[in-house]
Design an enzyme around this catalytic site. Sequence first.
Site, PDB file in Angstrom:
ATOM      1  N   SER A  72       0.838  -1.284  -0.056  1.00 56.11           N
ATOM      2  CA  SER A  72      -0.065  -0.145  -0.032  1.00 56.11           C
ATOM      3  C   SER A  72       0.786   1.128   0.114  1.00 56.11           C
ATOM      4  O   SER A  72       1.615   1.552   0.757  1.00 56.11           O
ATOM      5  CB  SER A  72      -0.752  -0.109   1.139  1.00 56.11           C
ATOM      6  OG  SER A  72      -1.874  -1.122   1.327  1.00 56.11           O
ATOM      7  N   LYS A  81      -6.687   1.327  -3.680  1.00 59.26           N
ATOM      8  CA  LYS A  81      -6.475   0.965  -2.462  1.00 59.26           C
ATOM      9  C   LYS A  81      -6.604   1.905  -1.142  1.00 59.26           C
ATOM     10  O   LYS A  81      -7.150   1.676  -0.224  1.00 59.26           O
ATOM     11  CB  LYS A  81      -4.838   0.296  -2.283  1.00 59.26           C
ATOM     12  CG  LYS A  81      -4.455  -0.357  -0.938  1.00 59.26           C
ATOM     13  CD  LYS A  81      -5.553  -1.182  -0.365  1.00 59.26           C
ATOM     14  CE  LYS A  81      -5.192  -1.859   1.021  1.00 59.26           C
ATOM     15  NZ  LYS A  81      -4.024  -2.548   1.132  1.00 59.26           N
ATOM     16  N   LYS A 127      -1.109   4.795   8.043  1.00 58.43           N
ATOM     17  CA  LYS A 127      -0.535   4.959   7.055  1.00 58.43           C
ATOM     18  C   LYS A 127      -1.284   5.238   5.649  1.00 58.43           C
ATOM     19  O   LYS A 127      -1.019   6.636   4.958  1.00 58.43           O
ATOM     20  CB  LYS A 127       0.501   3.942   6.733  1.00 58.43           C
ATOM     21  CG  LYS A 127       1.273   3.948   5.188  1.00 58.43           C
ATOM     22  CD  LYS A 127       2.257   2.705   5.295  1.00 58.43           C
ATOM     23  CE  LYS A 127       1.357   1.447   5.089  1.00 58.43           C
ATOM     24  NZ  LYS A 127       0.969   1.560   3.611  1.00 58.43           N
TER      25      LYS A 127
END
Length: 298
Positions: free
Chosen positions: A98, A172, A240
């Site tokens: 990711s 994503k 994140k």
Amino acid sequence: MSTGWTVAVLGTGLMGGPMAANLAAAGHSLRVWNRTLEKAKTAGDGVTVCTTAEQAVRGARAVVVMLSSGPVCEAVLFGSGGAAAAMDRGASLIVMSSVSLDEAQAMARTARNMGLVWMDAPVSGGTVAAKAGTLSIMAGGDADEIAAVHPVLSAMGTVTHVGPDGSGALTKLVNQLLVASTICAVSEALLLARQGGADPARVRQALMGGFAGSRILELHGARMIAGDFTPGGPAKYQIKDTGAARTLAQSLGLDLPLLELADQLFTDLVAHGGGDLDHSALILELERRNGLRPKALI
């Protein structure tokens, strides 16, 4: 005659380990590398464990990257002595970590300038799907190049080509916005049920048959009820991604209040010691905010 490819996997942690095992089981000749060497040894029998990333990628037809973040990917692949320089020209570099949209697009430019085939192909489904080989793979890059690596991707899950370089990374982030906000909603709902005097397990069971039903209510709701926060998707990685999504939204001039709130709640969970817990542990942060002793929903 074997139709398997020579594939390198960089990163064999919670997700990368079972993904590598599925690639080996599909008949690919596999080389693996991980910064913690012991983790690389869990990929299974018949897998070559390499002591450096450069050793793993040399001569590989495809390189699958499942590292913790964009900066780590950039450093391992393109930093001083980076692994990408050891790859054969024309080999496929498949970054399944990711990463942010900007990071994916920047790495794509670098890779293509080096004569490599690039695709950003992050995944969804967690460790359960990684082990089962049923991940949802969202791929950005050239459609024909992505189709060409189908023998590799299909060993790990189902791939959807979503657009040009960076589109997989963007998808994503969209996925993580949905996941994070839904975890927040499920946490609030089960906490409200419990504090209101209902059995949250029965409430969850009743909701599963209606419009409120979801995979997160099914799987993470069960984790919240059991108080089982063994990490499948650690909370520290959730922020994140929500942080990257916030940065992108701000750059586009978008006001996304659910994303802002979800990012703040997960940031607070990590700040209060929950970073290594599964992201379903968000309910513990809600308990803390409400002056309740964090505990399993029982």
